[in-house]
Scaffold this active site. Structure first.
Site, PDB file in Angstrom:
ATOM      1  N   ASP A 163       0.810  -1.209   0.000  1.00 35.74           N
ATOM      2  CA  ASP A 163       0.000   0.000   0.000  1.00 35.74           C
ATOM      3  C   ASP A 163       0.850   1.268   0.000  1.00 35.74           C
ATOM      4  O   ASP A 163       1.805   1.395   0.772  1.00 35.74           O
ATOM      5  CB  ASP A 163      -0.904  -0.031   1.243  1.00 35.74           C
ATOM      6  CG  ASP A 163      -1.828   1.166   1.331  1.00 35.74           C
ATOM      7  OD1 ASP A 163      -2.698   1.289   0.453  1.00 35.74           O
ATOM      8  OD2 ASP A 163      -1.664   1.969   2.257  1.00 35.74           O
ATOM      9  N   GLU A 194       1.660   0.069  -4.809  1.00 33.11           N
ATOM     10  CA  GLU A 194       0.772   1.191  -5.105  1.00 33.11           C
ATOM     11  C   GLU A 194       1.594   2.453  -4.922  1.00 33.11           C
ATOM     12  O   GLU A 194       2.195   2.665  -3.865  1.00 33.11           O
ATOM     13  CB  GLU A 194      -0.425   1.226  -4.160  1.00 33.11           C
ATOM     14  CG  GLU A 194      -1.359   2.397  -4.478  1.00 33.11           C
ATOM     15  CD  GLU A 194      -2.284   2.787  -3.338  1.00 33.11           C
ATOM     16  OE1 GLU A 194      -3.257   3.507  -3.601  1.00 33.11           O
ATOM     17  OE2 GLU A 194      -2.023   2.391  -2.190  1.00 33.11           O
TER      18      GLU A 194
END
Length: 577
Positions: free
Chosen positions: A245, A282
Site C-alpha cells: 500500500d 501502489e
C-alpha cells in the site's frame, strides 16, 4: 521449551504474562528481551508488561482472538495440513486479478465464506485473487488499512486457520492469492508499537502522523520487523505475492531502500521454496525505478498499480474533472498511458502545479496493473458509487473492453464483472467512542468541503453502512447483470486465447482518435479495439482498419465497410486480421 523474545530497547523492565503468573524477562544486547518457558501449546495466551504497564499483545502476535486489545495467542504453523505441494502460480503477465474485501464479498463475511464463491471467480476467468488487508484491525468490520497487529489474520474473518483454508482452496482451483500489506502506517487504536520501541519517527510526517522509522536510529530492527512480516505471509500462509500500500508514504533515505531490500529477500525465499512470488506497489509517484530491475538501477518490484490508466479512463468515460481528475479527461491522455505507461512522465500536472513523473521507456505492460475500479476509487467517494452508478450499460462494456484488452495486467473490483449496484462505502468499527466520533466528524467535514450535505454522508461507524456495502449475489439472476457478466467472461476468454494480447510491448501500440467525435481505435499487432464513446452512431475511419475483417467481439454488433467501421452509440468492437 519455548523461547519468547520481544524487542523493547527503551524499557527498564519487561515481564511475560503467561498462565496466571508474570515472569521477568532478561535483557539482551540490542534491546531484545528473552525468556524460556515450558513448551507453549497451540492456542495458549500470553502478553507483555512494560515497566509495570500492560498487558500488551506481542508486536509479532500471530493471533488476536479477542481483538487488538486482547492477549496474544500462540500459533503452531506446523499443525495445518496443506494440500498444495505441487502448486505454482500463473505468471503475472498472464494474470487477471480480482480484488475482494473479505467482510463484504459474501453474507458470511469470512474466509470460509469467500471459499464458497471461488468457483464464480474461476468460471469468470480470474487467475489471481487479491485480498484487501486482513491483518488484525480494531472492531469487527473495516477496510483493514488501520491494522495494528500486522502478523495476525483478523479474528472476525476466521483467524489463522481460516486464512490458510482460503489460500489452500484457491490453490486447489488454480487461483493465486495476493495480500494487500500496509507498511506505511498503522492504525491509531490498539497500536502499542511505540511503547515497545522507536518504530516511528517524527523526522517525517505522513497523512497518518509520524512516519515508520525506516532510516533513523534503531531502524535496523524496525526494518527487520516489516521484512519478517512480509516473509511470514509468503512462507507460513503461502501467499503468492503482496500488494504494498501507498509506497510513496514509505520514507527511506537509506542507500538500500526498504522496498529494494524486501524484493531481494523475497527472491531468496523463492529460491528456498521453489515457488514464484510477486511484489506489486501502489504509488502515485509515476517513478519507474520501483519496477525496474535492480541491475538497471531499480528496486526490483514486479509491477505497480497504474493510477494514470484508471484516472484517464474514468475521467474520459464519466466526464468528472474534480480533484486529480483535473489532469485527465481527453482521449489523448488515455493514448499516452497506453503507449508510454504513464500519462504524466515528466510533463506538467495542473492538479499538482508542477512537472510530475518520469518516462517508463522500455518497460513492458506487465509492469503495470490497470483497472476501471478499485476499492479506493469507489470507497473514497462520499456515496461509494461504482462505475455502474455513473455509466450507461454501453459505456460499462466499453470500459471493460479497454481494461481487458489493454497491455497491462487487468484488475476487477468485486462485483464489477456484473455491474453490481451495491455501493462500497467507507466503514469502521472503532470500540473507542471518541475515535469513532472523530472518524465520523472527519468524514463529514471532508466531503462538506466538496459541497455535500454533511447529514447525507454515511456514518462510517454505523453497522448499516457496512451492510449496504455487501455484494448482492442475487443480482446475477437479473438479465442486465447477467449480460454484463457474459461480456466480461467473453473478454477474459478472448484475452487468454488470442496471441495478440500476450504481446505487451507498449511501443507496438498506436491509437487513432477524434476528440470531438469521441471515438478511438487502439491498434495492436493483428488486433484492433474500436470504441464509440458518443451518444450517437459513428462511422470510424482509420487506414489501419484495412485487413481486419474478423469480428471477435462487439457490443452491440458492428458493421464493416471497407476501411471504415460503423458503431452504434456507446459501443465497442474488437477485430482481428
Amino acid at each position: 521449551m519455548t523461547l519468547l523474545t520481544v524487542w523493547a530497547p527503551h524499557a527498564r523492565r519487561v515481564e511475560l504474562e503467561y498462565g496466571s503468573a508474570r515472569r521477568p524477562m532478561h535483557r539482551q544486547e540490542g534491546g531484545e528481551w528473552r525468556l524460556e518457558v515450558p513448551q507453549l501449546a497451540h492456542g495458549e495466551d500470553y502478553a507483555f508488561h512494560l515497566d509495570g504497564a500492560g498487558p500488551f499483545p506481542d508486536p509479532r502476535s500471530r493471533w488476536q482472538p479477542q481483538g487488538v486489545h486482547g492477549p496474544s495467542r500462540w500459533v503452531d504453523h506446523g499443525r495445518f495440513e496443506w494440500n498444495d505441494r505441487d502448486w505454482q502460480p500463473p505468471p503475472l503477465a498472464a494474470a487477471v486479478i480480482a480484488e475482494i474485501h473479505v467482510g463484504t464479498f459474501t453474507d458470511e463475511g469470512s474466509f470460509d465464506g469467500v471459499i464458497d464463491r471461488l468457483d464464480h471467480l474461476v468460471d469468470l476467468g480470474i487467475t489471481h485473487v487479491e485480498l484487501m488487508p486482513v491483518q488484525e484491525f480494531p472492531g469487527e468490520r473495516g477496510w483493514g488499512y488501520d491494522g495494528v497487529n500486522l502478523f495476525a489474520p483478523h479474528h472476525a474473518y476466521g483467524g489463522p486457520d481460516g486464512l490458510k483454508r482460503l489460500v489452500d482452496a484457491c490453490h486447489a482451483r488454480g487461483l493465486a492469492v495476493l495480500l494487500d500489506a500496509v507498511y506505511n502506517h498503522l492504525g491509531p487504536e490498539g497500536n502499542h508499537l511505540g511503547r515497545f520501541g522507536p518504530y516511528f519517527t517524527d523526522a517525517y510526517r505522513t497523512p497518518w502522523g509520524d512516519a515508520v522509522n525506516f532510516d533513523r536510529a534503531h531502524s535496523d530492527a524496525v526494518r527487520r520487523f516489516f521484512l519478517d512480516n512480509a516473509l511470514m505471509w509468503l512462507r507460513d500462509y503461502r501467499f503468492d505475492g503482496l500488494r504494498i500500500d501507498a509506497v510513496h508514504a514509505i520514507v527511506d533515505t537509506s542507500a538500500i531502500h526498504f522496498l529494494e531490500e524486501l524484493a531481494a529477500e523475497v527472491r531468496r525465499l523463492e529460491a528456498e521454496t521453489g515457488r514464484h512470488r510477486v511484489l506489486i506497489a501502489e504509488s502515485d509517484l509515476n517513478d519507474p525505478r520501483l519496477i525496474r530491475p535492480v541491475e538497471a538501477g531499480g528496486y526490483g518490484l514486479d509491477a505497480q498499480w497504474n493510477d494514470d490508466f484508471h484516472h484517464a479512463l474514468h475521467a474520459l468515460l464519466t466526464g468528472e474533472r474534480d480533484g486529480y481528475y483535473a489532469d485527465f479527461g481527453t482521449i489523448g491522455h488515455l493514448e499516452r498511458v497506453l503507449t508510454r505507461g504513464y500519462a504524466y512522465d515528466g510533463v506538467r500536472s495542473v492538479y499538482r502545479g508542477r512537472r510530475h513523473g518520469r518516462p517508463a521507456t522500455g518497460l513492458p505492460g506487465r509492469r503495470f496493473v490497470g483497472c476501471l475500479q478499485n476499492h479506493d476509487q469507489v470507497g473514497n467517494r462520499a456515496a461509494g458509487e461504482r462505475s455502474s452508478h455513473l455509466l450507461s450499460a454501453g459505456l460499462l462494456k466499453v470500459g471493460a473492453a479497454l481494461v481487458l484488452t489493454a497491455p497491462f495486467v487487468p484488475l476487477l473490483f468485486q462485483g464489477e464483472e456484473w455491474g453490481a449496484k451495491t455501493p462500497f462505502l467507507y466503514f469502521t468499527d472503532h470500540p473507542d467512542p471518541d475515535l469513532g466520533e472523530a472518524v465520523r466528524k472527519g468524514r463529514r467535514e471532508e466531503f462538506a468541503a466538496f459541497g455535500w450535505d454533511p447529514e447525507r454522508i454515511p456514518d462510517p461507524q454505523d453497522r448499516a453502512t457496512f451492510e449496504r456495502s455487501r455484494l448482492d449475489w442475487t443480482e446475477l439472476d437479473r438479465a442486465e447483470h447477467a449480460a454484463l457478466l457474459a461480456w466480461h467472461r467473453k473478454l477474459i476468454a478472448l484475452r487468454r486465447s488470442h496471441p495478440a494480447f500476450a504481446d505487451d510491448r507498449l511501443d507496438t501500440i498506436r491509437v487513432c482518435f477524434d476528440e470531438q467525435q469521441r471515438w478511438l481505435i487502439v491498434l495492436r499487432p493483428a488486433v484492433i479495439v474500436a470504441c464509440n464513446l458518443a451518444g450517437g452512431d459513428r462511422r470510424l475511419h482509420c487506414a489501419q482498419l484495412a485487413g481486419h475483417r474478423i469480428l471477435l467481439a462487439s457490443s452491440p454488433d458492428a458493421a464493416l465497410d471497407g476501411e471504415a467501421i460503423a458503431l452504434p452509440a456507446e459501443s465497442v468492437a474488437i477485430l482481428a486480421r
